[in-house]
Every structure is written in C-alpha cells, then in structure tokens.
Design a protein around this motif. Sequence first.
Motif, mmCIF file in Angstrom:
data_model
loop_
_atom_site.group_PDB
_atom_site.id
_atom_site.type_symbol
_atom_site.label_atom_id
_atom_site.label_comp_id
_atom_site.label_asym_id
_atom_site.label_seq_id
_atom_site.Cartn_x
_atom_site.Cartn_y
_atom_site.Cartn_z
ATOM 1 N N ALA A 1 0.929 -1.190 0.005
ATOM 2 C CA ALA A 1 -0.025 -0.004 0.046
ATOM 3 C C ALA A 1 0.991 1.239 -0.001
ATOM 4 O O ALA A 1 0.344 2.193 -0.520
ATOM 5 C CB ALA A 1 -0.928 0.009 1.244
ATOM 6 N N TRP A 2 2.112 1.243 0.569
ATOM 7 C CA TRP A 2 2.949 2.538 0.506
ATOM 8 C C TRP A 2 3.343 2.964 -0.946
ATOM 9 O O TRP A 2 3.513 4.015 -1.012
ATOM 10 C CB TRP A 2 4.152 2.027 1.387
ATOM 11 N N GLY A 3 3.666 1.948 -1.585
ATOM 12 C CA GLY A 3 4.164 2.494 -2.781
ATOM 13 C C GLY A 3 5.552 2.782 -2.615
ATOM 14 O O GLY A 3 6.196 2.982 -1.553
ATOM 15 N N TRP A 4 6.521 3.042 -3.917
ATOM 16 C CA TRP A 4 8.075 3.580 -3.648
ATOM 17 C C TRP A 4 7.873 4.892 -4.061
ATOM 18 O O TRP A 4 7.583 5.270 -5.034
ATOM 19 C CB TRP A 4 8.844 2.703 -4.669
ATOM 20 N N ASN A 5 8.357 5.835 -3.060
ATOM 21 C CA ASN A 5 8.468 7.212 -3.303
ATOM 22 C C ASN A 5 9.740 7.600 -2.849
ATOM 23 O O ASN A 5 10.162 7.726 -1.783
ATOM 24 C CB ASN A 5 7.127 7.747 -2.270
ATOM 25 N N LYS A 6 10.826 7.756 -3.746
ATOM 26 C CA LYS A 6 11.954 7.830 -3.645
ATOM 27 C C LYS A 6 12.435 9.258 -2.749
ATOM 28 O O LYS A 6 12.986 9.211 -1.934
ATOM 29 C CB LYS A 6 12.883 7.957 -4.744
ATOM 30 N N GLU A 7 11.786 10.316 -3.310
ATOM 31 C CA GLU A 7 11.782 11.452 -2.678
ATOM 32 C C GLU A 7 11.396 11.558 -1.244
ATOM 33 O O GLU A 7 12.243 12.115 -0.210
ATOM 34 C CB GLU A 7 10.759 12.788 -3.408
ATOM 35 N N ARG A 8 10.437 10.950 -0.873
ATOM 36 C CA ARG A 8 10.063 10.511 0.799
ATOM 37 C C ARG A 8 11.070 9.878 1.404
ATOM 38 O O ARG A 8 11.405 10.087 2.547
ATOM 39 C CB ARG A 8 8.563 9.911 0.678
ATOM 40 N N LYS A 9 11.559 8.816 0.708
ATOM 41 C CA LYS A 9 12.604 8.005 1.320
ATOM 42 C C LYS A 9 13.833 8.772 1.539
ATOM 43 O O LYS A 9 14.482 8.786 2.855
ATOM 44 C CB LYS A 9 12.753 6.475 0.584
ATOM 45 N N VAL A 10 14.466 9.545 0.688
ATOM 46 C CA VAL A 10 15.522 10.534 0.942
ATOM 47 C C VAL A 10 15.233 11.462 2.040
ATOM 48 O O VAL A 10 16.158 11.732 2.797
ATOM 49 C CB VAL A 10 15.788 11.269 -0.329
ATOM 50 N N GLU A 11 13.993 11.927 1.918
ATOM 51 C CA GLU A 11 13.815 12.959 3.135
ATOM 52 C C GLU A 11 13.897 12.157 4.580
ATOM 53 O O GLU A 11 14.473 12.893 5.491
ATOM 54 C CB GLU A 11 12.506 13.485 2.936
ATOM 55 N N GLU A 12 13.317 10.966 4.680
ATOM 56 C CA GLU A 12 13.499 10.233 5.705
ATOM 57 C C GLU A 12 14.826 9.896 6.137
ATOM 58 O O GLU A 12 15.194 10.149 7.319
ATOM 59 C CB GLU A 12 12.595 9.048 5.728
ATOM 60 N N MET A 13 15.541 9.771 5.104
ATOM 61 C CA MET A 13 16.954 9.229 5.516
ATOM 62 C C MET A 13 18.080 10.080 5.822
ATOM 63 O O MET A 13 19.167 10.110 6.265
ATOM 64 C CB MET A 13 17.507 8.115 4.153
ATOM 65 N N THR A 14 17.677 11.494 5.620
ATOM 66 C CA THR A 14 18.297 12.782 5.705
ATOM 67 C C THR A 14 17.878 13.674 6.931
ATOM 68 O O THR A 14 18.320 14.744 6.779
ATOM 69 C CB THR A 14 18.658 13.620 4.217
ATOM 70 N N ASP A 15 17.015 13.166 7.616
ATOM 71 C CA ASP A 15 16.451 13.961 8.738
ATOM 72 C C ASP A 15 17.703 14.391 9.908
ATOM 73 O O ASP A 15 18.465 13.493 9.652
ATOM 74 C CB ASP A 15 15.341 13.004 9.635
ATOM 75 N N ASP A 16 17.430 15.331 10.316
ATOM 76 C CA ASP A 16 18.532 15.958 10.953
ATOM 77 C C ASP A 16 19.010 15.032 12.253
ATOM 78 O O ASP A 16 20.276 15.215 12.659
ATOM 79 C CB ASP A 16 18.104 17.531 11.759
#
Length: 213
Positions: free
Chosen positions: A64-79
């Motif tokens: 149900a989530w699908g792949w959203n690279k932008e969202r994943k990158v945002e998550e991985m670069t959290d402060d």
Amino acid sequence: MSYVTLANKLTDLAPLCKDLLVYQNKNIEVNMYIQKITDLDKNILQWAIDLTERNMKKLYETCAWGWNKERKVEEMTDDNAFYLIAKSKSGSLLAFSHFRFDMDFGEPVLYCYEVQVEEEGRRRGLGQRVLNILETLAHGTSMRYVRLTALTHNPSAAAFFRACGYTLDETSPAKEEAAHYEILSKATSEADDQTQHCDLSKSMEAVHVTPQI
Ligand SMILES: CC(C)(COP(=O)(O)OP(=O)(O)OC[C@H]1O[C@@H](n2cnc3c(N)ncnc32)[C@H](O)[C@@H]1OP(=O)(O)O)[C@@H](O)C(=O)NCCC(=O)NCCS
C-alpha cells in the motif's frame, strides 16, 4: 524525553559499543563506525540510498505504501538520523543502519529505520551484529526498546528479525488496520528497571514514528 535529548546530543557513540565495531566471520573482516547525518560523507549517503532502493523498491511497490524515492530520501536525511556504516577491510561498503533516538508512544526508543546488507555480505552474521550494536547503544543511552517497522511480505527480513529476538510490539497495528507492515521490538534491560515510568508514559499523547522501513 531528557534521555532522548541527551542521546541526540552525543557526538561520539563509539565508546558505548567499541568492542562490537570490528567483526570477523565466514571470510569477512569488517570495520564499523557511527556518524550523525551532518558528518556523513555525501558519497556514503548516496550509496546507502542506492542500496535501500536496490533492496527495497520492489517490496514497497507491491504494498500500500508504494515506492516514493523523494520521501525515502527525506526520511534518510532527517537531522536526527544516525548512521552505522560497515566496511570490509578491502574498503567495500557492506551494510548500514539508519537509526534515531526518539520518543515513540511516550517511550524513549532507539528506532531502527533501516538495516540493509549488500548481497555479498549476507548470511555471515553481519546484520545480526548491526542489531547487537543498536541494542547496546539503546541500553547505554537508557532507551527502553529497539523498535522497527517491517514489511509483512518480506519473509527473509521477518526470519532475520525473529532469529535476532525481535517480537511483535504492543504498538503494532491490528491486521485489519494495516496488513502490510508490523512493528517489532526488543526490550533493553532498562525496560525492566522502568516499569513504573512506562505506566505513566501510557497516559502521554501517543506520537508514533512509523517509518516506512
Ligand atoms: C535481512 C538482512 C538485513 C539480514 O542480514 P544478514 O547479514 O544476511 O543476516 P545474518 O547473517 O546476521 O542472519 C542472522 C540470522 O537471521 C536469519 N536469517 C537471515 N537472513 C535470512 C533469510 N534470507 N532467510 C531466512 N532466515 C534468515 C538466520 O537465522 C540467520 O542465521 P544463520 O545464517 O546462522 O541461519 C539482509 O538479508 C538484507 O539486507 N536484506 C535486504 C534488505 C532488508 O530486507 N532489510 C530489512 C528490512 S529494512
């Protein structure tokens, strides 16, 4: 919350787990280090993003989530992101974990957002060693659990987390609510020491992290 604030201020986590940062097994010799996102080399971050995409894209696309690279990158670069990086002696990058110290359902937890191992590094105990390090860090910083989100249609990850002692967490959603993921956790020994605080914290507003691991 003060434990989380303190943990997030730590600039060097290595002293809490230094005996575990060198790993040798089944023909691999690995050195590991931990850095906050702000200190992480851009090329290493790019490799971590690429590995996550290689390992996870198909699995995300089939839920149900699908792949959203932008969202994943945002998550991985959290402060507040910390990275544990595992490199072989010959210099190849083999595995990483993205984790954070956070409040989750009113409890201080070390949340494991990713544990990703390159194909050539698998089934040599490296993933397990990475989790051992996270558990040691959680204990050393007074977090109550290592908690993580796992896709239910990723059988190898399910077998891996179970083999490493992770069980269904009480905050995991009911199957009717969300069938594609579950929350797993492993308590640190701090959990036993702080049962009373735990009960108090239940009355706190539930703020759930639920990263898409
Ligand atoms: C899941 C993953 C992290 C496991 O890492 P790993 O280094 O290969 O795991 P380990 O060698 O430490 O395995 C420890 C134990 O977990 C279990 N296990 C690990 N991978 C397994 C698999 N594919 N199938 C069944 N059991 C598995 C086994 O019991 C294993 O012990 P054994 O090899 O002595 O039988 C790795 O396969 C991976 O990166 N997969 C792709 C990404 C992913 O799914 N990440 C997890 C969700 S973010």
